[in-house]
Design a protein around this motif. Structure first.
Motif, PDB file in Angstrom:
ATOM      1  N   ARG A   1       0.807  -1.217   0.000  1.00 25.75           N
ATOM      2  CA  ARG A   1       0.000   0.000   0.000  1.00 25.75           C
ATOM      3  C   ARG A   1       0.840   1.267   0.000  1.00 25.75           C
ATOM      4  N   HIS A   2       2.130   1.170   0.360  1.00 20.42           N
ATOM      5  CA  HIS A   2       3.001   2.349   0.314  1.00 20.42           C
ATOM      6  C   HIS A   2       3.783   2.440  -0.996  1.00 20.42           C
ATOM      7  N   ILE A   3       3.639   1.446  -1.851  1.00 18.09           N
ATOM      8  CA  ILE A   3       4.401   1.437  -3.098  1.00 18.09           C
ATOM      9  C   ILE A   3       3.726   2.364  -4.103  1.00 18.09           C
ATOM     10  N   GLU A   4       4.520   3.210  -4.738  1.00 19.67           N
ATOM     11  CA  GLU A   4       3.996   4.124  -5.753  1.00 19.67           C
ATOM     12  C   GLU A   4       4.899   4.078  -6.979  1.00 19.67           C
ATOM     13  N   ILE A   5       4.292   4.238  -8.139  1.00 14.60           N
ATOM     14  CA  ILE A   5       5.033   4.251  -9.408  1.00 14.60           C
ATOM     15  C   ILE A   5       4.890   5.632 -10.023  1.00 14.60           C
ATOM     16  N   TRP A   6       6.030   6.244 -10.320  1.00 17.81           N
ATOM     17  CA  TRP A   6       6.071   7.590 -10.882  1.00 17.81           C
ATOM     18  C   TRP A   6       6.552   7.538 -12.321  1.00 17.81           C
ATOM     19  N   LEU A   7       5.830   8.213 -13.203  1.00 17.15           N
ATOM     20  CA  LEU A   7       6.256   8.311 -14.595  1.00 17.15           C
ATOM     21  C   LEU A   7       7.421   9.288 -14.716  1.00 17.15           C
ATOM     22  N   HIS A   8       8.299   9.014 -15.683  1.00 19.07           N
ATOM     23  CA  HIS A   8       9.373   9.947 -15.999  1.00 19.07           C
ATOM     24  C   HIS A   8       8.761  11.226 -16.570  1.00 19.07           C
ATOM     25  N   SER A   9       9.374  12.357 -16.280  1.00 21.13           N
ATOM     26  CA  SER A   9       8.812  13.644 -16.714  1.00 21.13           C
ATOM     27  C   SER A   9       8.663  13.719 -18.235  1.00 21.13           C
ATOM     28  N   ARG A  10       9.539  13.053 -18.980  1.00 16.94           N
ATOM     29  CA  ARG A  10       9.450  13.104 -20.439  1.00 16.94           C
ATOM     30  C   ARG A  10       8.229  12.375 -20.976  1.00 16.94           C
ATOM     31  N   ASP A  11       7.655  11.486 -20.169  1.00 14.67           N
ATOM     32  CA  ASP A  11       6.494  10.716 -20.621  1.00 14.67           C
ATOM     33  C   ASP A  11       5.172  11.357 -20.216  1.00 14.67           C
ATOM     34  N   ILE A  12       5.219  12.429 -19.440  1.00 15.48           N
ATOM     35  CA  ILE A  12       3.991  13.102 -19.020  1.00 15.48           C
ATOM     36  C   ILE A  12       3.657  14.181 -20.045  1.00 15.48           C
ATOM     37  N   ALA A  13       2.588  13.957 -20.804  1.00 17.26           N
ATOM     38  CA  ALA A  13       2.176  14.942 -21.806  1.00 17.26           C
ATOM     39  C   ALA A  13       1.457  16.114 -21.155  1.00 17.26           C
ATOM     40  N   ILE A  14       0.596  15.828 -20.161  1.00 13.22           N
ATOM     41  CA  ILE A  14      -0.160  16.867 -19.461  1.00 13.22           C
ATOM     42  C   ILE A  14      -0.204  16.521 -17.981  1.00 13.22           C
TER      43      ILE A  14
ATOM     44  N   ALA B   1      -2.610  -1.770 -12.328  1.00 12.98           N
ATOM     45  CA  ALA B   1      -2.715  -0.634 -13.242  1.00 12.98           C
ATOM     46  C   ALA B   1      -1.431  -0.385 -14.014  1.00 12.98           C
ATOM     47  N   PHE B   2      -0.265  -0.595 -13.397  1.00 13.02           N
ATOM     48  CA  PHE B   2       0.989  -0.277 -14.079  1.00 13.02           C
ATOM     49  C   PHE B   2       1.207  -1.145 -15.312  1.00 13.02           C
ATOM     50  N   GLN B   3       0.557  -2.305 -15.377  1.00 14.81           N
ATOM     51  CA  GLN B   3       0.732  -3.174 -16.535  1.00 14.81           C
ATOM     52  C   GLN B   3       0.144  -2.574 -17.804  1.00 14.81           C
ATOM     53  N   ASN B   4      -0.752  -1.589 -17.661  1.00 17.35           N
ATOM     54  CA  ASN B   4      -1.362  -0.959 -18.830  1.00 17.35           C
ATOM     55  C   ASN B   4      -0.444   0.052 -19.494  1.00 17.35           C
ATOM     56  N   LEU B   5       0.633   0.433 -18.827  1.00 18.90           N
ATOM     57  CA  LEU B   5       1.547   1.399 -19.422  1.00 18.90           C
ATOM     58  C   LEU B   5       2.235   0.788 -20.634  1.00 18.90           C
ATOM     59  N   PRO B   6       2.417   1.547 -21.713  1.00 22.26           N
ATOM     60  CA  PRO B   6       3.208   1.042 -22.841  1.00 22.26           C
ATOM     61  C   PRO B   6       4.616   0.666 -22.363  1.00 22.26           C
ATOM     62  N   ALA B   7       5.192  -0.353 -22.981  1.00 16.70           N
ATOM     63  CA  ALA B   7       6.511  -0.829 -22.562  1.00 16.70           C
ATOM     64  C   ALA B   7       7.546   0.285 -22.611  1.00 16.70           C
ATOM     65  N   SER B   8       7.437   1.167 -23.612  1.00 14.77           N
ATOM     66  CA  SER B   8       8.417   2.245 -23.744  1.00 14.77           C
ATOM     67  C   SER B   8       8.359   3.200 -22.560  1.00 14.77           C
ATOM     68  N   ILE B   9       7.169   3.376 -21.963  1.00 17.59           N
ATOM     69  CA  ILE B   9       7.032   4.232 -20.787  1.00 17.59           C
ATOM     70  C   ILE B   9       7.380   3.466 -19.529  1.00 17.59           C
ATOM     71  N   ARG B  10       6.985   2.195 -19.480  1.00 22.56           N
ATOM     72  CA  ARG B  10       7.257   1.385 -18.297  1.00 22.56           C
ATOM     73  C   ARG B  10       8.755   1.261 -18.033  1.00 22.56           C
ATOM     74  N   GLN B  11       9.573   1.359 -19.100  1.00 25.33           N
ATOM     75  CA  GLN B  11      11.022   1.278 -18.933  1.00 25.33           C
ATOM     76  C   GLN B  11      11.559   2.378 -18.027  1.00 25.33           C
ATOM     77  N   ARG B  12      10.906   3.539 -18.049  1.00 21.82           N
ATOM     78  CA  ARG B  12      11.493   4.711 -17.395  1.00 21.82           C
ATOM     79  C   ARG B  12      10.801   5.092 -16.096  1.00 21.82           C
ATOM     80  N   VAL B  13       9.852   4.290 -15.628  1.00 23.03           N
ATOM     81  CA  VAL B  13       9.160   4.665 -14.402  1.00 23.03           C
ATOM     82  C   VAL B  13      10.076   4.507 -13.196  1.00 23.03           C
ATOM     83  N   THR B  14       9.723   5.181 -12.129  1.00 21.70           N
ATOM     84  CA  THR B  14      10.418   5.057 -10.851  1.00 21.70           C
ATOM     85  C   THR B  14       9.442   4.461  -9.846  1.00 21.70           C
ATOM     86  N   VAL B  15       9.882   3.434  -9.154  1.00 23.30           N
ATOM     87  CA  VAL B  15       9.047   2.763  -8.170  1.00 23.30           C
ATOM     88  C   VAL B  15       9.479   3.196  -6.780  1.00 23.30           C
ATOM     89  N   MET B  16       8.556   3.794  -6.037  1.00 24.35           N
ATOM     90  CA  MET B  16       8.832   4.229  -4.678  1.00 24.35           C
ATOM     91  C   MET B  16       8.534   3.066  -3.733  1.00 24.35           C
TER      92      MET B  16
END
Length: 466
Positions: free
Chosen positions: A165-178, A223-238
């Motif tokens: 419940r404390h685990i969080e996944i953050w997208l890389h800033s380059r993958d955030i369009a909005i 939910a994280f499994q729905n991310l495209p592989a190209s984006i999933r490569q760069r996520v940060t897991v807290m």
């Protein structure tokens, strides 16, 4: 105000339904959601371990909905009937006038906005459903004799969800369009479309089955499994444990291995190498074997293979039929010990084994302080835990593969495998030049696990496996 409106005599049971309906409508209103879905199909109210309305019978629920709507407390949107009983997409919400009255007359002490953890406890983790011809889903009741098993599975998943419940996944800033500024962001899919998601992404697992007796399907979804592989490569897991890159431990040819074991034989080393690359590239071999394992009969399987060749590789109807037959013969010759399992709906049965095994692996890992992320037949872990993870996977899957065990592979970086062999193609054979025989292995080497910024208990929590 409501009791006189009830049609039946069992007012106590209906009042319990009313309390639940009003409570969930209030929660949806507090969360800013459109409403709460429910079903008006009688079949949906078979014994069920996790459902949106876990109280009351079909008649009690329907009568309570009508009573609340007549009293002006909710809006009841009834979906049109279909051939399967109808009403699968019916939903309800607080009536606007009632919601406005709450806004004016209720203070903060009267309306408590639930936390995300409270919402997690309300949402189901074990789901049984089947796909309809129109691509909608029909929710299934779990068979009464499987209820205890389903409840045990639910306890396992809720225990894991509590541990994560404390685990969080953050997208890389380059993958955030909005960045919408409201706790959600949008990223772009491969087709350029935008997808809006909560951010950061919380890790919460559930299992989805394809049958009432929960023998089919049952993979672990998050939910994280729905991310495209190209984006999933760069996520940060807290997560606890400090920064570390992440490796993927993959069960090689998982369904083929299980098929060989079911037939009483150990699987060959890398079963995808039994056919020459020039005769059938590895990439299409995997897809066709998936079709053969998943189809309910050979007519369905061959039709799916022909459609694949026509739609993706530009073959005519005649070429696709001829080539599909040739590829099927090659696979029969390469895998004679399991050819009788083709077209026998084995794939969704193997998904159940896959899910059961990975749940057991994850429970053992989290008890050792290792937070793994499942990807169906693979698992993501920090590289320093690769060997331990492989050991646990082998031990937990030995029950399902006693003849030869499972073959494992760790992936940490991009690698390419060139086309093998150089023999000329046979004259007249449809060309496979439209699809690459060079295999790209998904790169997840830039996935990092870093310590959380918020405080929580030290050490891995104990997972309740019931």
């Amino acid at each position: 105000m409501i009791s006189p409106l009830l049609k039946r005599t069992n007012k106590e049971g209906q009042l319990e339904c009313i309390r639940w309906i009003l409570g969930t409508a209030l929660l949806a209103w507090a969360w800013g959601k459109r409403g709460v879905h429910y079903s008006r199909s009688r079949d949906w109210y078979l014994p069920h371990v996790d459902r949106a309305l876990p109280v009351g019978s079909y008649r009690q629920i329907v009568d309570a909905m009508e009573a609340l709507a007549s009293a002006g407390l909710i809006q009841n949107h009834i979906a049109p009937a279909d051939k399967n009983g109808g009403g699968q997409r019916s939903w309800y919400r607080l009536a606007p006038e009632f919601a406005q009255w709450i806004d004016v007359n209720a203070g903060p002490q009267d309306v408590m906005v639930p936390t995300r953890d409270q919402r997690d406890q309300w949402e189901p983790v074990i789901i049984a459903r089947k796909r309809q011809p129109d691509d909608s889903y029909l929710r299934l009741g779990i068979a009464p004799e499987k209820l205890e098993l389903a409840k045990r599975m639910a306890r396992e998943l809720r225990g894991l969800n509590e541990a994560y419940r404390h685990i969080e996944i953050w997208l890389h800033s380059r993958d955030i369009a909005i960045d919408h500024g409201d706790g959600t962001v949008s990223y772009r899919n491969g087709d350029g479309s935008l997808c809006q998601i909560p951010h950061p992404i919380r890790v919460r697992f559930r299992r989805i089955f394809n049958s009432c007796d929960i023998s089919e399907g049952g993979r672990i979804y998050a939910a994280f499994q729905n991310l495209p592989a190209s984006i999933r490569q760069r996520v940060t897991v807290m997560a606890p444990g400090g920064p570390a890159s992440c490796a993927e431990v993959d069960i090689v040819a998982c369904h083929l291995t299980l098929a060989y074991e079911r037939a009483g034989h150990p699987a060959p080393q890398d079963p995808y190498r039994l056919i020459r690359e020039e005769d059938m590239p590895r990439s299409i071999q995997k897809r066709i074997l998936t079709i053969l394992m998943g189809a309910g009969n050979m007519h369905e399987a061959m039709g799916a293979i022909e459609n694949l060749l026509k739609e993706e590789y530009g073959m005519s109807r005649g070429e696709a039929a001829e080539e599909a037959a040739r590829l099927k013969r090659l696979l029969d010759d390469a895998h004679p010990k399991i050819a009788h399992l083709f077209g026998m709906s084995q794939g969704i049965k193997f998904q159940r084994i896959e899910g059961d095994g990975l749940i057991r692996v994850m429970i053992r890992l989290v008890r050792e302080g290792i937070y793994a992320l499942p990807l169906h037949d693979a698992i993501l872990v920090p590289p320093q835990h690769i060997e331990r993870t492989m050991q646990i996977v082998r031990e937990e899957f030995s029950e399902y593969a006693p003849k030869g065990g499972v073959q494992l592979k760790a992936k940490q970086e991009h690698r390419q495998e060139g086309r093998r062999g150089g023999e000329p193609r046979e004259a007249g054979r449809p060309s496979y030049s439209r699809y690459s025989s060079t295999e790209l292995i998904s790169n997840r080497s830039s996935l990092h696990i870093v310590g959380p910024t918020h405080e929580h208990q030290t050490g891995p929590p104990i997972v309740d496996v019931g």
